[in-house]
Design a protein around this motif. Structure first.
Motif, PDB file in Angstrom:
ATOM      1  N   GLU A 100      43.796  54.484 -36.189  1.00  0.00           N
ATOM      2  CA  GLU A 100      43.511  53.653 -35.014  1.00  0.00           C
ATOM      3  C   GLU A 100      44.715  53.599 -34.074  1.00  0.00           C
ATOM      4  OE1 GLU A 100      41.986  49.158 -33.781  1.00  0.00           O
ATOM      5  OE2 GLU A 100      41.734  49.866 -35.845  1.00  0.00           O
ATOM      6  N   GLN A 101      45.908  53.575 -34.622  1.00  0.00           N
ATOM      7  CA  GLN A 101      47.112  53.562 -33.789  1.00  0.00           C
ATOM      8  C   GLN A 101      47.194  54.832 -32.945  1.00  0.00           C
ATOM      9  OE1 GLN A 101      50.688  52.831 -36.033  1.00  0.00           O
ATOM     10  NE2 GLN A 101      52.034  53.018 -34.261  1.00  0.00           N
ATOM     11  N   VAL A 102      46.841  55.976 -33.531  1.00  0.00           N
ATOM     12  CA  VAL A 102      46.828  57.229 -32.778  1.00  0.00           C
ATOM     13  C   VAL A 102      45.786  57.163 -31.666  1.00  0.00           C
ATOM     14  CG1 VAL A 102      46.261  59.691 -32.899  1.00  0.00           C
ATOM     15  CG2 VAL A 102      47.763  58.673 -34.608  1.00  0.00           C
ATOM     16  N   MET A 103      44.591  56.681 -31.982  1.00  0.00           N
ATOM     17  CA  MET A 103      43.552  56.573 -30.949  1.00  0.00           C
ATOM     18  C   MET A 103      44.012  55.717 -29.787  1.00  0.00           C
ATOM     19  SD  MET A 103      39.617  56.347 -32.241  1.00  0.00           S
ATOM     20  CE  MET A 103      39.074  56.629 -30.553  1.00  0.00           C
ATOM     21  N   ARG A 104      44.599  54.582 -30.092  1.00  0.00           N
ATOM     22  CA  ARG A 104      45.016  53.669 -29.018  1.00  0.00           C
ATOM     23  C   ARG A 104      46.183  54.253 -28.225  1.00  0.00           C
ATOM     24  NH1 ARG A 104      42.220  49.164 -29.021  1.00  0.00           N
ATOM     25  NH2 ARG A 104      41.118  48.518 -30.913  1.00  0.00           N
ATOM     26  N   ALA A 105      47.045  55.000 -28.873  1.00  0.00           N
ATOM     27  CA  ALA A 105      48.126  55.668 -28.143  1.00  0.00           C
ATOM     28  C   ALA A 105      47.556  56.740 -27.217  1.00  0.00           C
ATOM     29  CB  ALA A 105      49.127  56.267 -29.127  1.00  0.00           C
ATOM     30  N   GLY A 149      54.099  61.045 -31.774  1.00  0.00           N
ATOM     31  CA  GLY A 149      53.038  61.956 -31.380  1.00  0.00           C
ATOM     32  C   GLY A 149      51.884  61.875 -32.347  1.00  0.00           C
ATOM     33  N   GLY A 150      50.724  62.336 -31.897  1.00  0.00           N
ATOM     34  CA  GLY A 150      49.576  62.311 -32.788  1.00  0.00           C
ATOM     35  C   GLY A 150      48.372  62.991 -32.173  1.00  0.00           C
ATOM     36  N   ILE A 151      47.391  63.251 -33.002  1.00  0.00           N
ATOM     37  CA  ILE A 151      46.141  63.890 -32.591  1.00  0.00           C
ATOM     38  C   ILE A 151      45.049  63.399 -33.523  1.00  0.00           C
ATOM     39  CG2 ILE A 151      46.493  65.932 -34.061  1.00  0.00           C
ATOM     40  CD1 ILE A 151      45.259  67.627 -31.802  1.00  0.00           C
ATOM     41  N   TYR A 152      43.803  63.315 -33.023  1.00  0.00           N
ATOM     42  CA  TYR A 152      42.696  62.930 -33.894  1.00  0.00           C
ATOM     43  C   TYR A 152      41.448  63.715 -33.525  1.00  0.00           C
ATOM     44  CZ  TYR A 152      40.349  60.148 -30.252  1.00  0.00           C
ATOM     45  OH  TYR A 152      39.686  59.756 -29.118  1.00  0.00           O
ATOM     46  N   GLY A 153      40.499  63.733 -34.445  1.00  0.00           N
ATOM     47  CA  GLY A 153      39.255  64.440 -34.200  1.00  0.00           C
ATOM     48  C   GLY A 153      38.310  64.291 -35.365  1.00  0.00           C
ATOM     49  N   ILE A 154      37.246  65.102 -35.349  1.00  0.00           N
ATOM     50  CA  ILE A 154      36.152  65.001 -36.303  1.00  0.00           C
ATOM     51  C   ILE A 154      36.068  66.280 -37.128  1.00  0.00           C
ATOM     52  CG2 ILE A 154      33.661  64.650 -36.581  1.00  0.00           C
ATOM     53  CD1 ILE A 154      35.123  62.293 -35.315  1.00  0.00           C
ATOM     54  N   GLY A 155      35.977  66.133 -38.442  1.00  0.00           N
ATOM     55  CA  GLY A 155      35.798  67.275 -39.328  1.00  0.00           C
ATOM     56  C   GLY A 155      34.426  67.239 -39.983  1.00  0.00           C
ATOM     57  N   ILE A 156      33.683  68.326 -39.840  1.00  0.00           N
ATOM     58  CA  ILE A 156      32.389  68.474 -40.499  1.00  0.00           C
ATOM     59  C   ILE A 156      32.368  69.839 -41.157  1.00  0.00           C
ATOM     60  CG2 ILE A 156      29.880  68.443 -40.264  1.00  0.00           C
ATOM     61  CD1 ILE A 156      30.185  66.924 -37.664  1.00  0.00           C
ATOM     62  N   MET A 159      34.613  72.936 -39.963  1.00  0.00           N
ATOM     63  CA  MET A 159      34.807  72.929 -38.508  1.00  0.00           C
ATOM     64  C   MET A 159      35.501  71.635 -38.132  1.00  0.00           C
ATOM     65  SD  MET A 159      34.319  74.662 -35.729  1.00  0.00           S
ATOM     66  CE  MET A 159      34.914  74.173 -34.106  1.00  0.00           C
ATOM     67  N   PHE A 160      36.478  71.737 -37.211  1.00  0.00           N
ATOM     68  CA  PHE A 160      37.164  70.537 -36.740  1.00  0.00           C
ATOM     69  C   PHE A 160      37.065  70.477 -35.229  1.00  0.00           C
ATOM     70  CE2 PHE A 160      40.481  67.544 -35.716  1.00  0.00           C
ATOM     71  CZ  PHE A 160      40.424  66.646 -36.775  1.00  0.00           C
ATOM     72  N   PHE A 161      36.719  69.280 -34.737  1.00  0.00           N
ATOM     73  CA  PHE A 161      36.531  69.045 -33.316  1.00  0.00           C
ATOM     74  C   PHE A 161      37.630  68.110 -32.823  1.00  0.00           C
ATOM     75  CE2 PHE A 161      32.533  69.759 -35.457  1.00  0.00           C
ATOM     76  CZ  PHE A 161      31.905  70.730 -34.679  1.00  0.00           C
ATOM     77  N   GLY A 162      38.623  68.662 -32.126  1.00  0.00           N
ATOM     78  CA  GLY A 162      39.711  67.854 -31.611  1.00  0.00           C
ATOM     79  C   GLY A 162      39.231  66.957 -30.485  1.00  0.00           C
ATOM     80  N   GLU A 163      39.738  65.729 -30.460  1.00  0.00           N
ATOM     81  CA  GLU A 163      39.328  64.770 -29.439  1.00  0.00           C
ATOM     82  C   GLU A 163      40.441  64.467 -28.441  1.00  0.00           C
ATOM     83  OE1 GLU A 163      36.732  62.809 -28.244  1.00  0.00           O
ATOM     84  OE2 GLU A 163      35.574  64.394 -29.184  1.00  0.00           O
ATOM     85  N   ASP A 193      38.155  73.074 -32.275  1.00  0.00           N
ATOM     86  CA  ASP A 193      37.571  72.868 -30.952  1.00  0.00           C
ATOM     87  C   ASP A 193      38.523  72.063 -30.078  1.00  0.00           C
ATOM     88  OD1 ASP A 193      35.801  72.507 -28.798  1.00  0.00           O
ATOM     89  OD2 ASP A 193      34.886  70.732 -29.723  1.00  0.00           O
ATOM     90  N   ALA A 194      38.759  72.539 -28.855  1.00  0.00           N
ATOM     91  CA  ALA A 194      39.605  71.829 -27.899  1.00  0.00           C
ATOM     92  C   ALA A 194      38.817  71.379 -26.671  1.00  0.00           C
ATOM     93  CB  ALA A 194      40.783  72.713 -27.476  1.00  0.00           C
ATOM     94  N   GLN A 195      37.502  71.578 -26.681  1.00  0.00           N
ATOM     95  CA  GLN A 195      36.554  71.074 -25.690  1.00  0.00           C
ATOM     96  C   GLN A 195      36.681  71.754 -24.332  1.00  0.00           C
ATOM     97  OE1 GLN A 195      36.758  66.764 -25.795  1.00  0.00           O
ATOM     98  NE2 GLN A 195      35.654  66.680 -27.735  1.00  0.00           N
TER      99      GLN A 195
END
Length: 247
Positions: A100-105, A149-156, A159-163, A193-195
């Motif tokens: 959550e800290q990464v998301m808010r940053a 620094g940080g990064i977050y995303g979804i893994g299924i 496959m990983f989808f960077g957000e 994925d980098a969108q």
């Protein structure tokens, strides 16, 4: 005649999305409108090559752009000069310890030419829920006890989808992205994925894939066994030099 309006999603969270190939040409990649951010809908979207992207005053919008920006996880590029600089920094990398800290940053990070953020409170709640379910992950870069620094995303599956990613100190997002690529490669994940296109991502090795190529890869990769659990214990806290692509 081509379709002029996006699809309106049904109310049921598990209702199917329209095929990503039917996204509009203008606005480029817009596929659907409405729905919600419940986990089942989000996971169905990503598995179909679709992601939500909207600002606070807009309805919920779903996208599948063409072309799609991706990284092959063995081709993320850091300059030799930058890598040399990192040798003098006592940075460390963790995963899934401060999601959550990464998301808010990321929400607070300034973006050139962009006012505000799409990472609203409903988005934070939705992705924190996915994190608790083992599908959303973060990589954190620390200098002592400070998140730089940080990064977050979804893994299924595989496959990983960077957000989104951020830097609180110059280079923090580069390290986070490179470390994420290393972690994914070790898990057998070949594509990140980098969108949408971004000059910074292109300099780091991102590629433009036609949407049909991207969707074919996603539909296969999400069916393969993946690591749907916290990465915290498997990664631990490691020097940044251990996460820069040298396995």
């Amino acid at each position: 005649m081509s379709r002029q309006l996006p699809w309106r999603l049904a109310d049921a969270a598990d209702s199917p999305f329209p095929p990503a190939e039917t996204a509009l040409e203008q606005p480029a990649g817009l596929l659907a409108i409405g729905g919600d951010l419940q986990p089942v809908r989000l996971l169905n979207a990503y598995a179909g090559g679709i992601f939500p992207w909207f600002s606070g005053d807009e309805p919920l919008l779903w996208w599948s752009p063409d072309p799609r920006m991706v990284f092959q996880t063995d081709r993320v590029h850091l300059s030799r000069r930058f890598v040399r600089q990192l040798r003098h920094l006592e940075w460390r990398v963790t995963a899934d310890t401060a999601f959550e800290q990464v998301m808010r940053a990321c929400a607070q990070a300034p973006r050139p030419g962009q006012e505000g953020t799409w990472i609203s409170e409903p988005m934070v709640k939705a992705y924190v829920d996915l994190h608790r379910l083992g599908f959303a992950h973060s990589v954190e870069v620390w200098q002592g006890d400070t998140l730089v620094g940080g990064i977050y995303g979804i893994g299924i599956g595989q496959m990983f989808f960077g957000e989104s990613m951020f830097s609180a100190v110059s280079g923090g997002s580069k390290v986070a992205l490179s470390a994420l690529a290393t972690l994914l490669r070790r898990q057998g994940v070949a594509v990140l994925d980098a969108q949408v296109e971004n000059p910074h991502l292109l300099r780091m090795g991102a590629e433009r894939w036609p949407r049909d190529r991207f969707l074919a890869h996603v539909r296969d990769a999400v069916q393969r066994p993946g690591q749907h659990e916290s990465w915290a214990h498997t990664v631990g806290s490691v020097p940044v030099s251990d996460m820069l692509g040298r396995d």
